[in-house]
Design a protein around this motif. Structure first.
Motif, PDB file in Angstrom:
ATOM      1  N   PRO A  52       0.810  -1.231   0.000  1.00 25.68           N
ATOM      2  CA  PRO A  52       0.000   0.000   0.000  1.00 25.68           C
ATOM      3  C   PRO A  52       0.837   1.273   0.000  1.00 25.68           C
ATOM      4  CG  PRO A  52      -0.887  -1.576   1.569  1.00 25.68           C
ATOM      5  CD  PRO A  52       0.438  -2.112   1.129  1.00 25.68           C
ATOM      6  N   ILE A  53       1.980   1.243   0.665  1.00 26.94           N
ATOM      7  CA  ILE A  53       2.844   2.424   0.697  1.00 26.94           C
ATOM      8  C   ILE A  53       3.365   2.735  -0.699  1.00 26.94           C
ATOM      9  CG2 ILE A  53       4.951   3.409   1.675  1.00 26.94           C
ATOM     10  CD1 ILE A  53       4.617   1.457   4.009  1.00 26.94           C
ATOM     11  N   ILE A  54       3.875   1.712  -1.355  1.00 33.08           N
ATOM     12  CA  ILE A  54       4.456   1.892  -2.688  1.00 33.08           C
ATOM     13  C   ILE A  54       3.402   2.381  -3.673  1.00 33.08           C
ATOM     14  CG2 ILE A  54       5.645   0.722  -4.584  1.00 33.08           C
ATOM     15  CD1 ILE A  54       6.688  -1.294  -2.498  1.00 33.08           C
ATOM     16  N   GLN A  97      -7.181  10.717   7.956  1.00 35.97           N
ATOM     17  CA  GLN A  97      -6.546  10.705   6.633  1.00 35.97           C
ATOM     18  C   GLN A  97      -5.761   9.392   6.509  1.00 35.97           C
ATOM     19  OE1 GLN A  97      -4.941  10.438   3.585  1.00 35.97           O
ATOM     20  NE2 GLN A  97      -5.787  12.492   3.365  1.00 35.97           N
ATOM     21  N   PRO A  98      -6.094   8.533   5.541  1.00 38.30           N
ATOM     22  CA  PRO A  98      -5.480   7.192   5.463  1.00 38.30           C
ATOM     23  C   PRO A  98      -3.977   7.173   5.221  1.00 38.30           C
ATOM     24  CG  PRO A  98      -7.439   7.341   4.059  1.00 38.30           C
ATOM     25  CD  PRO A  98      -7.121   8.733   4.508  1.00 38.30           C
ATOM     26  N   PHE A  99      -3.421   8.281   4.726  1.00 33.39           N
ATOM     27  CA  PHE A  99      -2.022   8.308   4.291  1.00 33.39           C
ATOM     28  C   PHE A  99      -1.068   7.740   5.334  1.00 33.39           C
ATOM     29  CE2 PHE A  99       2.046  10.558   3.692  1.00 33.39           C
ATOM     30  CZ  PHE A  99       2.287  10.303   2.355  1.00 33.39           C
ATOM     31  N   TRP A 100      -1.125   8.282   6.573  1.00 31.43           N
ATOM     32  CA  TRP A 100      -0.166   7.873   7.600  1.00 31.43           C
ATOM     33  C   TRP A 100      -0.549   6.563   8.269  1.00 31.43           C
ATOM     34  CZ3 TRP A 100       4.188   9.967   6.841  1.00 31.43           C
ATOM     35  CH2 TRP A 100       4.284  11.277   6.387  1.00 31.43           C
ATOM     36  N   ALA A 101      -1.780   6.115   8.064  1.00 34.24           N
ATOM     37  CA  ALA A 101      -2.199   4.837   8.655  1.00 34.24           C
ATOM     38  C   ALA A 101      -1.783   3.647   7.802  1.00 34.24           C
ATOM     39  CB  ALA A 101      -3.718   4.827   8.850  1.00 34.24           C
ATOM     40  N   LEU A 102      -1.382   3.905   6.564  1.00 37.49           N
ATOM     41  CA  LEU A 102      -1.094   2.802   5.637  1.00 37.49           C
ATOM     42  C   LEU A 102      -0.030   1.829   6.151  1.00 37.49           C
ATOM     43  CD1 LEU A 102      -1.170   4.632   2.179  1.00 37.49           C
ATOM     44  CD2 LEU A 102      -2.846   3.025   3.088  1.00 37.49           C
ATOM     45  N   PRO A 103       1.115   2.303   6.666  1.00 39.08           N
ATOM     46  CA  PRO A 103       2.110   1.338   7.156  1.00 39.08           C
ATOM     47  C   PRO A 103       1.575   0.467   8.285  1.00 39.08           C
ATOM     48  CG  PRO A 103       3.086   3.510   6.888  1.00 39.08           C
ATOM     49  CD  PRO A 103       1.609   3.684   6.741  1.00 39.08           C
ATOM     50  N   LEU A 104       0.876   1.086   9.235  1.00 38.99           N
ATOM     51  CA  LEU A 104       0.321   0.355  10.370  1.00 38.99           C
ATOM     52  C   LEU A 104      -0.713  -0.670   9.910  1.00 38.99           C
ATOM     53  CD1 LEU A 104       0.174   0.307  13.561  1.00 38.99           C
ATOM     54  CD2 LEU A 104      -1.803   1.804  13.314  1.00 38.99           C
ATOM     55  N   LEU A 105      -1.631  -0.239   9.056  1.00 31.29           N
ATOM     56  CA  LEU A 105      -2.691  -1.137   8.582  1.00 31.29           C
ATOM     57  C   LEU A 105      -2.112  -2.267   7.735  1.00 31.29           C
ATOM     58  CD1 LEU A 105      -5.339   1.559   7.601  1.00 31.29           C
ATOM     59  CD2 LEU A 105      -5.390   0.075   9.604  1.00 31.29           C
ATOM     60  N   GLY A 106      -1.078  -1.945   6.946  1.00 33.98           N
ATOM     61  CA  GLY A 106      -0.477  -2.965   6.107  1.00 33.98           C
ATOM     62  C   GLY A 106       0.140  -4.081   6.926  1.00 33.98           C
ATOM     63  N   VAL A 107       0.844  -3.718   7.999  1.00 37.71           N
ATOM     64  CA  VAL A 107       1.488  -4.718   8.849  1.00 37.71           C
ATOM     65  C   VAL A 107       0.452  -5.552   9.594  1.00 37.71           C
ATOM     66  CG1 VAL A 107       2.926  -5.023  10.905  1.00 37.71           C
ATOM     67  CG2 VAL A 107       3.630  -3.433   9.109  1.00 37.71           C
ATOM     68  N   LEU A 108      -0.646  -4.923  10.023  1.00 41.83           N
ATOM     69  CA  LEU A 108      -1.623  -5.598  10.867  1.00 41.83           C
ATOM     70  C   LEU A 108      -2.776  -6.227  10.091  1.00 41.83           C
ATOM     71  CD1 LEU A 108      -1.678  -2.988  13.757  1.00 41.83           C
ATOM     72  CD2 LEU A 108      -0.504  -5.183  13.695  1.00 41.83           C
ATOM     73  N   GLY A 109      -2.797  -6.047   8.778  1.00 41.82           N
ATOM     74  CA  GLY A 109      -3.787  -6.730   7.954  1.00 41.82           C
ATOM     75  C   GLY A 109      -5.185  -6.163   8.032  1.00 41.82           C
ATOM     76  N   LEU A 110      -5.329  -4.869   8.371  1.00 39.56           N
ATOM     77  CA  LEU A 110      -6.641  -4.237   8.413  1.00 39.56           C
ATOM     78  C   LEU A 110      -6.783  -3.218   7.291  1.00 39.56           C
ATOM     79  CD1 LEU A 110      -7.247  -3.544  12.223  1.00 39.56           C
ATOM     80  CD2 LEU A 110      -7.996  -5.499  10.868  1.00 39.56           C
ATOM     81  N   LYS A 111      -8.010  -2.727   7.119  1.00 37.16           N
ATOM     82  CA  LYS A 111      -8.271  -1.653   6.165  1.00 37.16           C
ATOM     83  C   LYS A 111      -8.712  -0.419   6.933  1.00 37.16           C
ATOM     84  CE  LYS A 111      -9.378  -4.598   2.224  1.00 37.16           C
ATOM     85  NZ  LYS A 111     -10.323  -4.893   1.126  1.00 37.16           N
ATOM     86  N   ILE A 112      -8.652   0.727   6.264  1.00 43.35           N
ATOM     87  CA  ILE A 112      -8.960   1.983   6.938  1.00 43.35           C
ATOM     88  C   ILE A 112     -10.374   1.980   7.499  1.00 43.35           C
ATOM     89  CG2 ILE A 112      -9.694   3.136   4.810  1.00 43.35           C
ATOM     90  CD1 ILE A 112      -7.787   4.704   7.798  1.00 43.35           C
ATOM     91  N   LYS A 113     -11.299   1.302   6.839  1.00 46.35           N
ATOM     92  CA  LYS A 113     -12.683   1.285   7.327  1.00 46.35           C
ATOM     93  C   LYS A 113     -12.803   0.581   8.677  1.00 46.35           C
ATOM     94  CE  LYS A 113     -13.902  -2.925   4.743  1.00 46.35           C
ATOM     95  NZ  LYS A 113     -14.788  -3.481   3.685  1.00 46.35           N
ATOM     96  N   ASP A 114     -11.860  -0.292   9.009  1.00 43.69           N
ATOM     97  CA  ASP A 114     -11.923  -1.026  10.273  1.00 43.69           C
ATOM     98  C   ASP A 114     -11.682  -0.126  11.477  1.00 43.69           C
ATOM     99  OD1 ASP A 114     -12.378  -3.592   9.095  1.00 43.69           O
ATOM    100  OD2 ASP A 114     -10.258  -3.647   8.525  1.00 43.69           O
ATOM    101  N   ILE A 115     -10.936   0.956  11.311  1.00 45.89           N
ATOM    102  CA  ILE A 115     -10.622   1.830  12.440  1.00 45.89           C
ATOM    103  C   ILE A 115     -11.204   3.226  12.297  1.00 45.89           C
ATOM    104  CG2 ILE A 115      -8.466   0.560  12.829  1.00 45.89           C
ATOM    105  CD1 ILE A 115      -6.977   3.022  11.738  1.00 45.89           C
TER     106      ILE A 115
END
Length: 438
Positions: free
Chosen positions: A302-304, A397-415
């Motif tokens: 997601p970051i890339i 804003q999903p931008f800064w959550a992407l690394p965290l969500l990517g590692v933990l296997g969640l999507k922005i809608k979950d949080i």
């Protein structure tokens, strides 16, 4: 009531909030439409600015990728992994799980926001694996929530920028020491108020039923078994000897120590080489390190994919005048007593489209600072108002959550439901305190 509200918002976000990549594309189309409407005779220059700016974050994207991968690789060192598990065991109730995750992540954010991205992901994962009764989406939101505090920390991009000799606004506002920005009484007061109250809000949102516990969906890690020493070929000896990793890792650690003793600040590059060097030093062999590195790369796509889109958005905001119009409108309706509040609100709004502290200061500073100084507003408070606003809407804003969500296997809608409530609370507390402190 707050629990019910959080549950309703969570259900709403799960139903209506799309994937973070879809949000990035929708924001791109939105700024294009508005920019073309504002500049109907100049569509191609706007389009060109988007294409030219698309790769502005290329170096930053690689820095974030390395930050996540080297941090996770370091965390996989056996004794470090066990240490994290010991800390995670302290969270033996859901309430302790939420508060511990928030506080450890907040400490990391205060030290350095880049470091916090890794620490928050690791702690949320470890705490969740030890506490099946903790609601995992809320736990991840607790790990991400301290992003609203980073502008008051030691890696505040705006605070550090204006404390640097010959920064780009030095001729307008001078060089302002950190004692007047991130270490000022007003900044510390707002920081502590949020640090104390945000975990309370998180606890009040905790669901009593329909708990979603952490599900470890990772593939089984490949266990690399070292061949018998007697049967090792020359090439295999090089792969398994601890000597090469220790020597190269030591070189990197010495380099980092040298840089720190000569006044270098804690930036992404130095964190990355420090994590990389420690990983080489502690993993025991190049084979072990490369295996850990490989396993850590599974969640960084997601970051890339998305960071270049936000770089394009920021370029369009600047070239079309859209960002300037938002800032100038907010400035035009403010007075000396309300200027900082409107600066804070405008920074929060601009951050939804341009989520980058340094990039936002480059866009907002040249407009905001001269206007505020004409009204007699302290430029240090203007800078911190922009910083607080930039950090505030990071929560939604999903931008800064992407690394965290990517590692933990969640999507922005979950949080998002939980982050939305926290965003309202942070905005309310900060706005009220600014009226009395700034």
């Amino acid at each position: 009531m707050l629990t019910r509200t959080a549950n309703v918002l969570s259900r709403w976000s799960n139903k209506y909030v799309p994937d973070a990549f879809v949000i990035a594309v929708l924001l791109t189309l939105f700024v294009f439409i508005v920019a073309f409407f504002m500049n109907p005779s100049e569509p191609m220059p706007i389009l060109k600015s988007w294409g030219d700016g698309f790769w502005t974050y290329l170096a930053f994207t690689m820095q974030m990728v390395l930050l996540m991968v080297t941090g996770m690789t370091l965390a996989s060192v056996p004794f470090i992994n066990k240490g994290l598990q010991v800390v995670a065991r302290l969270a033996n109730t859901p309430q302790k799980a939420y508060v511990l995750t928030f506080l450890i992540s907040a400490l990391a954010y205060y030290i350095n926001w880049g470091l916090a991205v890794v620490v928050g992901a690791i702690m949320a994962k470890e705490v969740a694996s030890k506490n099946a009764k903790a609601h995992f989406p809320l736990l991840v939101a607790a790990a991400y929530a301290p992003t609203a505090l980073y502008s008051a920390g030691l890696s505040s991009s705006i605070g550090l920028t204006i404390a640097t000799e010959d920064h780009f606004l030095a001729s307008v506002m001078g060089v302002i020491p950190t004692s007047e920005t991130i270490f000022s009484f007003s900044t510390v007061t707002i920081f502590l108020a949020l640090l104390i109250t945000m975990p309370i809000v998180i606890l009040l949102m905790a669901p009593k039923k329909n708990i979603i516990s952490y599900q470890n969906t990772e593939t089984v890690q490949t266990v690399t078994v070292k061949p018998d020493k007697k049967n090792l070929t020359f090439a295999e000896k090089l792969e398994w000897t601890p000597f090469l990793g220790i020597v190269l890792g030591a070189i990197g650690v010495v380099y980092c120590g040298y840089e720190f003793t000569n006044g270098r600040s804690l930036d992404l590059n130095i964190i990355n080489i420090f994590f990389l060097s420690l990983g080489l030093l502690l993993h025991g062999s190049l084979n072990n390190f490369s295996q850990g590195f490989k396993e850590a790369t599974q969640s960084i796509s997601p970051i890339i994919l998305q960071f270049p889109f936000y770089a394009g958005i920021i370029a369009v905001l600047a070239s079309s005048g859209m960002g300037a119009n938002i800032i100038e409108w907010m400035t035009s309706i403010s007075s000396k007593s309300t200027f900082d509040i409107f600066t804070y609100w405008s920074a929060g709004l601009v951050n939804l489209l341009a989520p980058s502290g340094g990039g936002q200061w480059a866009l907002q500073g040249p407009l905001q600072v001269p206007a505020g100084m004409e009204l007699g507003v302290d430029p240090a408070t203007i800078a911190m108002a922009v910083g607080w606003g930039d950090a505030w809407t990071n929560l939604i804003q999903p931008f800064w959550a992407l690394p965290l969500l990517g590692v933990l296997g969640l999507k922005i809608k979950d949080i998002m439901g939980y982050c939305f409530i926290l965003c309202i609370w942070v905005g309310l507390v900060t706005s009220v305190l600014m009226l009395f402190l700034y």
